[in-house]
Design a protein around this motif. Structure first.
Motif, PDB file in Angstrom:
ATOM      1  N   ALA A 438       0.826  -1.210   0.000  1.00 17.20           N
ATOM      2  CA  ALA A 438       0.000   0.000   0.000  1.00 17.20           C
ATOM      3  C   ALA A 438       0.859   1.259   0.000  1.00 17.20           C
ATOM      4  CB  ALA A 438      -0.924  -0.004   1.214  1.00 17.20           C
ATOM      5  N   PHE A 439       1.979   1.215   0.670  1.00 17.68           N
ATOM      6  CA  PHE A 439       2.853   2.380   0.722  1.00 17.68           C
ATOM      7  C   PHE A 439       3.434   2.670  -0.670  1.00 17.68           C
ATOM      8  CE2 PHE A 439       7.021   4.329   2.226  1.00 17.68           C
ATOM      9  CZ  PHE A 439       6.458   5.572   2.460  1.00 17.68           C
ATOM     10  N   ILE A 440       3.894   1.629  -1.340  1.00 17.28           N
ATOM     11  CA  ILE A 440       4.420   1.824  -2.699  1.00 17.28           C
ATOM     12  C   ILE A 440       3.314   2.298  -3.630  1.00 17.28           C
ATOM     13  CG2 ILE A 440       5.404   0.639  -4.699  1.00 17.28           C
ATOM     14  CD1 ILE A 440       6.926  -1.160  -2.737  1.00 17.28           C
ATOM     15  N   GLU A 441       2.141   1.711  -3.470  1.00 16.23           N
ATOM     16  CA  GLU A 441       1.028   2.045  -4.366  1.00 16.23           C
ATOM     17  C   GLU A 441       0.636   3.520  -4.227  1.00 16.23           C
ATOM     18  OE1 GLU A 441      -1.259   1.201  -7.494  1.00 16.23           O
ATOM     19  OE2 GLU A 441       0.146  -0.187  -6.526  1.00 16.23           O
ATOM     20  N   ASP A 450       6.152   1.427 -14.840  1.00 12.51           N
ATOM     21  CA  ASP A 450       7.498   0.859 -14.951  1.00 12.51           C
ATOM     22  C   ASP A 450       8.339   1.188 -13.724  1.00 12.51           C
ATOM     23  OD1 ASP A 450       6.815  -0.180 -17.384  1.00 12.51           O
ATOM     24  OD2 ASP A 450       7.877   1.336 -18.567  1.00 12.51           O
ATOM     25  N   THR A 451       8.295   2.449 -13.279  1.00 10.30           N
ATOM     26  CA  THR A 451       9.097   2.830 -12.125  1.00 10.30           C
ATOM     27  C   THR A 451       8.545   2.207 -10.853  1.00 10.30           C
ATOM     28  OG1 THR A 451       9.631   4.918 -13.210  1.00 10.30           O
ATOM     29  CG2 THR A 451      10.079   4.773 -10.857  1.00 10.30           C
ATOM     30  N   THR A 452       7.225   2.092 -10.766  1.00 10.34           N
ATOM     31  CA  THR A 452       6.636   1.419  -9.594  1.00 10.34           C
ATOM     32  C   THR A 452       7.117  -0.022  -9.516  1.00 10.34           C
ATOM     33  OG1 THR A 452       4.674   2.824  -9.684  1.00 10.34           O
ATOM     34  CG2 THR A 452       4.491   0.767  -8.465  1.00 10.34           C
ATOM     35  N   ALA A 453       7.172  -0.693 -10.654  1.00 12.94           N
ATOM     36  CA  ALA A 453       7.685  -2.068 -10.676  1.00 12.94           C
ATOM     37  C   ALA A 453       9.151  -2.093 -10.240  1.00 12.94           C
ATOM     38  CB  ALA A 453       7.528  -2.656 -12.069  1.00 12.94           C
ATOM     39  N   ARG A 457      10.978  -4.060  -7.003  1.00 12.99           N
ATOM     40  CA  ARG A 457      12.199  -4.873  -7.066  1.00 12.99           C
ATOM     41  C   ARG A 457      13.235  -4.349  -6.079  1.00 12.99           C
ATOM     42  NH1 ARG A 457      11.024  -4.529 -12.641  1.00 12.99           N
ATOM     43  NH2 ARG A 457      12.525  -2.820 -12.907  1.00 12.99           N
ATOM     44  N   ALA A 458      13.302  -3.027  -5.955  1.00  9.68           N
ATOM     45  CA  ALA A 458      14.331  -2.435  -5.103  1.00  9.68           C
ATOM     46  C   ALA A 458      14.133  -2.760  -3.626  1.00  9.68           C
ATOM     47  CB  ALA A 458      14.362  -0.919  -5.303  1.00  9.68           C
TER      48      ALA A 458
END
Length: 850
Positions: A438-441, A450-453, A457-458
């Motif tokens: 949820a935080f990333i979203e 693309d950057t969210t993906a 990964r990071a």
């Protein structure tokens, strides 16, 4: 409460229960009937905890009753590692069957079959630890008055992150279950209680010379940040405007501890104002900082516990750690991570906000540097680790690595979008929890798919980037590699010319990039906005060859050449100035130094500049007039602009070379006299003076008195650390070694403070003699330390004491003297980690372990 929280899964077989109790019966029927534990027993929601009790100092125990309001039915598994469960009942007094599993630290309670919301009352006793490790086996600490403490005041306090609350209170000890909390304690009349929330009652009992004090939170919080502290405390308070109200800011400290508390409170008020401008109003009704011996910090909702070594906010570590813990009031306390695998939400944000708090001291031109150069992620430590691996310690992943990733996100979407998103997270999850997904979203709409993906990964990447460095004509050729996808933002370098023009190069992954000056006087700024950690870290990760070539071929490009180039470099930002000055001082005349120091943008850069100037001044090739000129400007800098906040940057070298060109004993004669006679010198001034070397006799005369007679425990620690360093650097003449050795041996039994003891043990080793008789007093002192149950922090003092004895006893571990020493430890109460050194002394062969 977050009723949609992630539930703690697990089934516990009651055949593992080590002890069983039932208010109705002690037979095994109740246990046998529940051999198959349903998942519902861990799927419940606690709404409220009400703790009422008192401290039994004679037995080092908390004797208490906790009322627990929860929603659940059938049976529940509470977390509990308390010493004794006496009774469990409903609020109306109806006894409830219960069973205790000591091995797995669980308490199973049978609830009425049709109940949905019930209130339990549990009578229990919890042991107060006087040894062990804050932050390691977190729990309730009951610290007695310590030998060698100028303010011998006992204190009890909780330290519960990550799973420590259930050591002092049966509870649902998971971060996803937030509940209201109150604590009501009977304490002696001269002592004070401080806890989460607000003081709601304070009732004096003249007959017993006690009072009953109650604090209560008007907000929900997870168990790991529920906290209380009891001691003979003084409190200093100021009020600041926050969210349209007068907010009390307080410092609670043991009575008799000296400090400029108003200055510290003003520094906290400044930090709070900084954070409120970025993420919104402070979320609670008050904020308290409570100081106990040590050097640590732990946020709790509305109340932060900190070590007394951090009390002086005129020193970098104090204000920096205070800012980190204050940031948690928003990130961790107002909104909590769902699990401790998601701790990067709070720790990464607090680490990032440290930079905003310290910007005035690190980025005085306010260039918008993101501060990642201060982060040092370790290879192999991801932000979010494999959830199949239990969390025992956080590592650097949720701190340095998480802050680095957040800085990369910030650089991609800009300051406005970054802080707006975070304010939205705090608004949408207020008094609730949030997980990694949820935080990333929350950033996804601005980052793009693309950057969210790449961010996803990071957060699980283990490796950090590698920077291969090869020497080349006029500079270096570098190749950046990122095997696990830790980078989501490219690394850029900038060349700045003496006329102010600049050019940039991007270090594209897996492609060699040539770095060399295009015009005379051009200097290199690596990662100008400081999005990424120090590139040297990546070079070292590539191997020893790249690490060495970074220093010989790349680092020289950071140094400006010529007056105009230096003028441009003074606008590159404090963090980049620090990176350069940690290696060299740009070439200049003594007459240019004053203006140079005034132009620096970081307090640490100022301290480093003085250090480098002293290195220049001691160059034997320097002529006498030039050396005298340098001596004068260095003396002025030390007197007029003493960079106390920058001392941390000096490292073990300190200003050791400055004493060779400046008569520091004469320059600070008044301060030395006050220090020796305890005449009103501040701790940060003591720390400042400790950076210089004096003749051995004078050094010993001053600092040995401070170590044993100062009113400040922290100042005593500074003094012993200074003496130990002096001895370890072989600066003590052979003829003086016996008196230094005797001093350290006496101090072993004169102090129980961890910092003093830790450094004393190092001093014992640094001054050891060659014979057993020369070391006899120190060995006797180490034996006394190992028999002292008050090993307050981490067991490190006991571990170091064993290995110090190993170093002091000739012929160890085969000599009779060593065998006798070990035999004498048979009745010492030592932790398993310490016994491992006793049983396998070969582990001491490389020196002190901690």
């Amino acid at each position: 409460m977050n009723t949609n929280r992630a539930k703690q899964a697990g089934v516990l077989s009651l055949t593992l229960f080590a002890a069983a109790c039932s208010s109705a019966s002690d037979d095994s029927g109740a246990l046998q009937s529940a051999l198959d534990t349903p998942s519902s027993e861990t799927d419940y929601d606690v709404e409220r905890y009400d703790l009422k009790g008192e401290l039994d100092w004679a037995r080092s125990r908390l004797v208490a009753t906790v009322g627990i309001q929860l929603r659940g039915h059938g049976a529940v598994l509470l977390d509990s590692a308390v010493s004794e469960i006496k009774a469990v009942r409903l609020e109306d007094g109806t006894p409830l069957p219960f069973a205790v599993d000591r091995e797995h630290q669980k308490l199973r309670v049978e609830l009425p079959s049709r109940a949905e919301s019930v209130r339990l009352e549990i009578d229990y006793e919890a042991e107060g630890a006087v040894s062990g490790g804050v932050g390691q086996s977190a729990r309730l600490y009951m610290m007695p008055a310590l030998e060698g403490d100028p303010a011998p005041v006992r204190a009890a306090f909780t330290f519960s992150e990550r799973w420590g609350a259930h050591w002092w209170m049966p509870s649902h000890d998971v971060p996803s279950d937030r509940a209201f909390f109150s604590v009501d304690m009977r304490i002696p009349a001269h002592e004070k209680l401080v806890a989460n929330g607000d003081l709601v009652s304070d009732e004096r009992d003249e007959a017993t010379n006690t009072h009953r004090v109650k604090f209560e939170s008007g907000f929900t919080l997870p168990t790991y940040i529920m906290a209380f502290n009891v001691a003979d405390l003084d409190v200093e308070t100021i009020h600041v405007r926050s969210g349209g109200r007068n907010l009390p800011l307080s410092i609670w400290h043991r009575r008799g501890i000296p400090n400029d508390y108003r200055a510290s409170l003003q520094e906290t008020a400044r930090a709070m104002k900084t954070y409120e401008a970025l993420v919104g109003p402070y979320p609670f009704n008050a904020y308290s900082q409570v100081f106990m011996p040590g050097g640590w910090g732990e946020e709790n909702a509305s109340i932060t516990l900190m070590g007394e070594t951090l009390l002086d906010y005129s020193l970098y570590d104090g204000v920096d750690v205070a800012g980190h813990e204050l940031a948690h009031q928003w990130f961790g306390d107002l909104v909590t991570n769902e699990t401790f695998y998601d701790a990067w939400f709070k720790e990464g944000m607090a680490t990032l906000l440290e930079m905003e708090n310290m910007r005035g001291y690190l980025d005085e031109e306010d260039l918008g540097l993101l501060g990642s150069e201060r982060n040092a992620p370790r290879d192999g430590e991801p932000i979010v680790r494999d959830r199949s691996i239990p969390i025992t310690t956080y590592g650097t992943g949720p701190y340095a690595r998480a802050a680095w990733l957040l800085s990369q996100i910030r650089s991609r979407i800009g300051n406005e979008g970054f802080w707006k998103t975070l304010r939205g997270v705090l608004r949408d999850h207020r008094y609730g929890t949030i997980g990694t997904d949820a935080f990333i979203e929350a950033f996804a709409p601005q980052l793009g798919s693309d950057t969210t993906a790449a961010v996803r990964r990071a957060v699980v990447a283990k490796s950090i980037p590698r920077l291969n460095v090869e020497a080349a004509a006029g500079g270096a050729t570098v190749t950046l590699r990122d095997p696990d996808g830790a980078l989501i933002t490219p690394m850029v370098v900038r060349w700045v010319s003496p006329d102010g023009s600049s050019r940039e190069q991007t270090l594209e992954l897996d492609r060699p990039v040539s770095l060399s000056r295009a015009v005379p006087g051009e200097f290199l700024v690596i990662d100008p906005l400081d999005v990424h950690p120090d590139a040297k870290l990546f070079a070292a990760q590539d191997g020893a060859a790249s690490d060495a070539k970074y220093e010989t071929s790349l680092a020289p490009l950071l140094v400006p050449q010529g007056r105009k180039s230096i003028g441009q470099w003074l606008h590159a930002g404090g963090l980049h100035q620090m990176a350069t000055l940690s290696r060299a001082l740009p070439t200049m005349s003594p007459g240019e130094f004053d203006g140079f120091v005034r132009g620096l943008d970081a307090k640490e850069a100022e301290a480093l500049a003085i250090q480098r100037a002293c290195d220049v001044a001691v160059d034997p090739k320097l002529d006498a007039p030039t050396r005298a000129a340098w001596s004068g400007v260095i003396a002025r800098a030390l007197v007029q602009r003493p960079p106390s906040l920058g001392l941390r940057a000096l490292g073990p070298k300190r200003w050791s070379t400055c004493g060779k060109v400046v008569d520091v004993e004469k320059l600070f004669a008044v301060d030395w006299a006050r220090l020796e006679g305890f005449g009103g010198i501040s701790e940060h001034r003591s720390a400042f003076l400790s950076q210089f070397d004096l003749p051995a006799a004078r050094q010993f005369a001053i600092w040995s008195r401070v170590a044993t007679r100062s009113r400040s425990l922290n100042e005593r620690g500074i003094a012993v650390t200074n003496l130990t360093r002096y001895a370890a650097e072989s600066l003590v003449p052979a003829a003086s070694l016996p008196s230094w050795r005797a001093f350290f041996a006496r101090l072993l039994t004169a102090s129980q403070d961890n910092t003093v003891l830790d450094q004393t043990i190092r001093g014992v080793v640094a001054t050891k003699g060659t014979t057993l008789s020369e070391n006899a007093a120190a060995i006797e002192g180490l034996n006394a330390v190992l028999h002292d149950p008050v090993d307050y922090w981490f067991g490190r003092v006991h571990g170091n004491a064993v290995c110090a004895a190993y170093a002091l006893i000739p012929g160890a571990p085969t000599s009779p003297a060593w065998q006798s020493f070990v035999a004498g430890l048979s009745d010492a109460n030592l932790q398993p980690s310490v016994l491992s050194f006793v049983n396998d002394p070969a582990r001491c062969a490389s020196g002190l372990p901690f």
